[in-house]
Every structure is written in structure tokens, then in C-alpha cells.
Write an enzyme that holds these catalytic residues in place. Structure first.
Site, mmCIF file in Angstrom:
data_model
loop_
_atom_site.group_PDB
_atom_site.id
_atom_site.type_symbol
_atom_site.label_atom_id
_atom_site.label_comp_id
_atom_site.label_asym_id
_atom_site.label_seq_id
_atom_site.Cartn_x
_atom_site.Cartn_y
_atom_site.Cartn_z
ATOM 1 N N CYS A 190 0.893 -1.159 0.000
ATOM 2 C CA CYS A 190 0.000 0.000 0.000
ATOM 3 C C CYS A 190 0.931 1.208 0.000
ATOM 4 O O CYS A 190 1.713 1.359 -0.941
ATOM 5 C CB CYS A 190 -0.964 -0.039 1.178
ATOM 6 S SG CYS A 190 -0.257 -0.539 2.755
ATOM 7 N N ALA A 195 2.668 2.415 3.260
ATOM 8 C CA ALA A 195 3.707 1.968 4.188
ATOM 9 C C ALA A 195 3.953 0.465 4.089
ATOM 10 O O ALA A 195 5.019 -0.020 4.472
ATOM 11 C CB ALA A 195 3.317 2.329 5.624
ATOM 12 N N GLY A 196 2.961 -0.267 3.593
ATOM 13 C CA GLY A 196 3.107 -1.711 3.493
ATOM 14 C C GLY A 196 2.815 -2.429 4.795
ATOM 15 O O GLY A 196 3.405 -3.480 5.073
ATOM 16 N N GLY A 208 -0.743 -1.566 6.868
ATOM 17 C CA GLY A 208 -2.159 -1.514 7.229
ATOM 18 C C GLY A 208 -3.024 -2.305 6.270
ATOM 19 O O GLY A 208 -3.478 -3.423 6.564
ATOM 20 N N GLN A 246 -3.352 -2.060 10.935
ATOM 21 C CA GLN A 246 -3.116 -0.895 11.779
ATOM 22 C C GLN A 246 -4.287 -0.509 12.680
ATOM 23 O O GLN A 246 -4.075 0.018 13.768
ATOM 24 C CB GLN A 246 -2.762 0.313 10.906
ATOM 25 C CG GLN A 246 -1.347 0.296 10.339
ATOM 26 C CD GLN A 246 -1.088 1.506 9.478
ATOM 27 O OE1 GLN A 246 -1.643 1.625 8.396
ATOM 28 N NE2 GLN A 246 -0.254 2.404 9.959
#
Length: 353
Positions: free
Chosen positions: A268, A270-271, A273, A314
Site C-alpha cells: 500500500c 507503508a506496506g 495496514g 493498523q
């Protein structure tokens, strides 16, 4: 850490890319047809999960327990030494989301030839200690312009047949979430020694954008391996989609992708959430279909994932979405088995040669 980089073997320079060609046709129909035993597994899992959904306070407690046990930023310094090295800091989109040393993806060939770079890319191997026929993932950040070449190097080196992108390039607040490493509709795009070409592009009714891409070294004489790129731009950052249809369509499209030896790349921004949520959904359904009822312990699965990449799944909203997507897909699989009306809803076919 649960999974080390040594568990994943990259392709050698002598491997034949033609052996990993991925042929994908959007116009034929893929249905997941389960066996009688799998029907029993799905039915039992669905009963237990529906009971859990009747107790939302228990789900809230589960996520609170996950958050209470999460790794804190100060604890990461000794476990992420390569990511925090001065030569690699600029390669991280977010300073607080970096891979652990034990299970980071290591590039044999890297644009940054400095020895201290250690083949660094902000990417982590993600898996559960499950049977061999369970998908493995590479969880990574949305590539930055100066890491595009390294990203594609990773895809070639680890023979990744699929890239799943769960973000837009720019969100509704005009914040850049990912660099444009993939759009190549007007001809070849080159990133250093690597060339990518989009062979076809299609958008589905569920807003998935599908690209069939050929990726190869510019100087290679071998046939280029094909990579399926799936973008789901409607999944909001830190949130969830309004329904589970698109996420479950992704699962159906990836169901027949051989799970060994090649990991699926998921990212996504940040990789962690949206990426963590999808990996949890995919992994849980696969394990249920194998009769592994321990898969219903989402806390354990996400705890394992978080030991491999900080912060996977997250938010409470994402955690609850995992439950809903799994339940919806189990209902769909059971309906297919019983000859329900969902047959043929998902039009795709995936084949390896």
C-alpha cells in the site's frame, strides 16, 4: 523473527524466465470449486466466526491485546540496523516503518553498490508456519522514485508472479502515497538496466485495475517473464472499503497462482495496514480450505505477521474488516458448492506454463 530471508531462494542468473511465464485471461471464468471435505471445513469455520461476530466486544478485546503487545519504535533500533544505516535511510518512505534485519528482502543486485547498503530495500518476507501450499508474501512500501529499479530487481530476482497494489498514487488529500513505478501503456519504460512493458490493461466492475506486464533486464536474451499487476485504488488509507467484493475478487484471481517458490508482492503506502489486512484474509481462507482451524485465531496470525513487519493491520476497523471478508468468502465458497447463484460472478483465469 518467524521467517528469515534464507527461507526464500531468489532466481539464479541461469534460470529460464519462460518457465515462470504467467498467462492471464480476463475473459474466461474462474470459479473456486471446493471438495466435500473443504465444504465441511468452511461450514465449521463459518459457524465459529459467525458466533464471534455476535460478540463484537470480544473482537475489540482481541485487537486491544494486539495493540498492547505491539513492538514500540524504540525497540526497533537493534532489530533494524540495515534499514537505519545512514546510506539506506533515504530509501524509507516512512522513518517508523522499516524491515527487521532477520527477514528483510535482500537484493543480490542493487542500484546502490556501496557495500554498507547490504542490498537494502524496504521490504519484508511474510508467512505463517503453515503447510507448503500456503502463499508467501513480500510486504513492501509504495516505491519511491529512486527505488523503482530496486523494486523491479526484487520482482525479477524472487520470481514474483503478482504485484498487489492497495493504494492510489495520490490520496484525496493530495498526499503522495506511492511513486508511479508501473504505468507503461505508451511503450517500454526503463529503470536503469530493467525494462517493463504493459501488454494489456483492464478495469473490472469492482474497480480493480489489471495490468499484464513483461519485466526483464534490457540486455537479456531470454523471453521476459510476465507479471500480473492488480491495483485496488478504492481502499482508503487507514480505513476499509465499503464492501468486501473487490478484496474477495483479488483472492479468487490469485487462488490458482502456485505458492512455491515465488512470493506475492503486496504493498500500500507503508506496506503494513491495508497490506497486513489483505495478507491476513488471504492466509486465513487458504488455511481453512486445508482444514487448519487454527487459522481462525486472527490474533495469532497477525502477531506472527507483526513479528515480521511492524504494525501489520493498523486499525480496529481493518481488523474487523478481516473477519467480514473471511466470512463473506466462506459463504460464497459454500454457495458455489451447493450450486448457488454466485456461480460465474468472477471472470478470470490464471494459468502457469
Amino acid at each position: 523473527m518467524v521467517t528469515g530471508a534464507s527461507d526464500f531462494t531468489p532466481s539464479s542468473s541461469n534460470s529460464n524466465p519462460a518457465q515462470q511465464r504467467f498467462d492471464f485471461s480476463v475473459n474466461s471464468t474462474l470459479r473456486i470449486l471446493i471438495t466435500a471435505n473443504q465444504y465441511k471445513y468452511c461450514s465449521e469455520a463459518l459457524r465459529l466466526l459467525n458466533e464471534k461476530l455476535q460478540m463484537p466486544h470480544e473482537i475489540t478485546k482481541e485487537f486491544a491485546r494486539l495493540q498492547a503487545n505491539r513492538i514500540r519504535q524504540p525497540e526497533m533500533a537493534s532489530s533494524c540496523t540495515v534499514a537505519f544505516h545512514s546510506v539506506n535511510k533515504s530509501k524509507n518512505r516512512y522513518t517508523n516503518v522499516v524491515p527487521f534485519d532477520d527477514n528483510r528482502v535482500v537484493l543480490n543486485s542493487c542500484k546502490d553498490y556501496r557495500l554498507s547498503a547490504n542490498g537494502y530495500i524496504n521490504a519484508s518476507f511474510i508467512s505463517t508456519p503453515s503447510p507448503e501450499n500456503i502463499s508467501k508474501f513480500i510486504s513492501t512500501q509504495g516505491p519511491l522514485p529512486h527505488t523503482f529499479e530496486d523494486f523491479w530487481e526484487m520482482v525479477i530476482q524472487y520470481r514474483c508472479p503478482v504485484i498487489l497494489m492497495l493504494t492510489r498514487l495520490v490520496d484525496n488529500f493530495k498526499t503522495v502515497k506511492c511513486g508511479d513505478y508501473f504505468q507503461a501503456e505508451d511503450g517500454p519504460r526503463e529503470f536503469g538496466k530493467i525494462s517493463i512493458v504493459t501488454k494489456w490493461l483492464q478495469t473490472t466492475e469492482t474497480s480493480l485495475v489489471l495490468r499484464n506486464m513483461e519485466v526483464n533486464y534490457k540486455e537479456s536474451d531470454e523471453p521476459p517473464p510476465s507479471v500480473l499487476h492488480i491495483q485496488y485504488p478504492e481502499w482508503p488509507d487507514h480505513g476499509v472499503p465499503t464492501d468486501t467484493f473487490a478484496v474477495r475478487e483479488i483472492f479468487k484471481r490469485l487462488y490458482n497462482v502456485p505458492v512455491n517458490p515465488s512470493p506475492i508482492v503486496v504493498h500500500c503506502s507503508a506496506g503494513i495496514g491495508r497490506t497486513g489486512a489483505y495478507c491476513t484474509i488471504h492466509n486465513t481462507i487458504q488455511r481453512i480450505l486445508l482444514g487448519d482451524m487454527s487459522a481462525l485465531d486472527l490474533v495469532n496470525t497477525i502477531s506472527i505477521f507483526r513479528s515480521q513487519r511492524i504494525g501489520m493491520v493498523q486499525t480496529m476497523e481493518q481488523y474487523l474488516f478481516c473477519y467480514k471478508a473471511i466470512v463473506d468468502e466462506l459463504n460464497d465458497l459454500i454457495s458455489e458448492f451447493l450450486g448457488g447463484s454466485n456461480a460465474g460472478r468472477y471472470a478470470c483465469s490464471a494459468r502457469f506454463h
